[in-house]
Design a protein around this motif. Structure first.
Motif: not given
Length: 279
Positions: A118-121, A124, A251-253
């Motif tokens: 997903g958006q996990s990185s 974070q 993945t987190g952008g």
């Protein structure tokens, strides 16, 4: 002749743990080993999860040691802090070694489960952010990824209200009779550290006469030792990411490798590095 199998009980080893505290009970091994919840069927997802979970455990210990080291320095017990700072450096040596294991994962391996993240990185990680805040790299923008968790924001805000490791080191120098500038001692603790000529001059005085300022000198070298390992950790992070995903976005952008390379430029204790040129 067949030897009789060794039985530790014959030498007094405890072998029965019904209702008694065992190794697994003490370390809560069942909970620990139940924490690897794979979201895909990919083989290498287990490696990815365990590498990051163990890193978080090492970071928890680093925070424990950082807390104690700052407390000791603030109480003028610098020698006690030296052991803790040395331990933190070795913790980052362990964190560095973890990248070697992760680098066995190829780009093809990673693509089998990357979408499941997903958006996990890693940026974070609130513990990583606490470490950065604790040693003095205080970027307030990095609180935002935790806005959905008020309890984590509270932890980060509490850290920002406390003198960083570097702030405590400079206050220690001042109490030792060294002319640390007042604007440094009274600065806004939430603000990001920027190199200060007056601070560098103080550290230069320490390095020019180590015997006169031995505790300050040793403290300086412990800080440099920690940052040395910390920089290696960041560098290994960059090379591992480039090896696995090239220059794709994270993945987190984030910009991925380009973002991580910018982090390589951050200096935690700049004056301690710059004085090597001016001495």
């Amino acid at each position: 002749m067949t030897k009789t199998p060794y039985d530790p009980a014959r030498e007094g080893a405890q072998m029965s743990f019904d209702g008694r505290l065992s190794y697994g009970d003490y370390l809560q091994i069942d909970r620990l080993l139940d924490s690897q919840r794979l979201l895909t069927g990919a083989h290498d997802e287990m490696l990815f999860i365990i590498q990051h979970q163990t890193s978080e455990l090492w970071m928890r210990l680093a925070l424990h040691e950082l807390d104690a080291a700052r407390t000791a320095i603030a109480a003028d017990r610098a020698r006690e802090a030296f052991k803790m700072l040395a331990r933190i450096a070795r913790i980052f040596e362990q964190l560095n070694s973890a990248w070697d294991v992760l680098r066995t994962m190829t780009p093809s391996d990673y693509t089998t489960f990357r979408e499941g993240l997903g958006q996990s990185s890693g940026f974070q990680s609130h513990q990583y952010r606490l470490i950065e805040f604790a040693v003095g790299n205080r970027n307030l923008a990095m609180i935002r990824p935790h806005a959905h968790r008020p309890e984590l924001v509270a932890l980060l805000e509490a850290e920002l209200a406390r003198p960083s490791l570097y702030d405590e080191a400079l206050r220690f120098l001042a109490r030792s009779g060294l002319p640390v500038p007042q604007d440094v001692l009274n600065r806004d603790l939430r603000s990001h550290w920027t190199p200060h000529d007056g601070v560098q001059a103080v550290w230069e005085a320490v390095y020019r006469d180590p015997k006169a300022y031995w505790e300050a000198y040793e403290l300086a070298e412990k800080l440099v030792d920690f940052e040395d390992y910390f920089r290696r950790w960041r560098f290994n992070h960059v090379t591992t990411v480039e090896r696995v995903i090239g220059f794709k976005r994270g993945t987190g952008g984030t910009a991925g490798v380009q973002y991580l390379r910018r982090m390589l430029e951050v200096e935690l204790f700049p004056e301690l590095w710059h004085l090597r040129t001016t001495l």
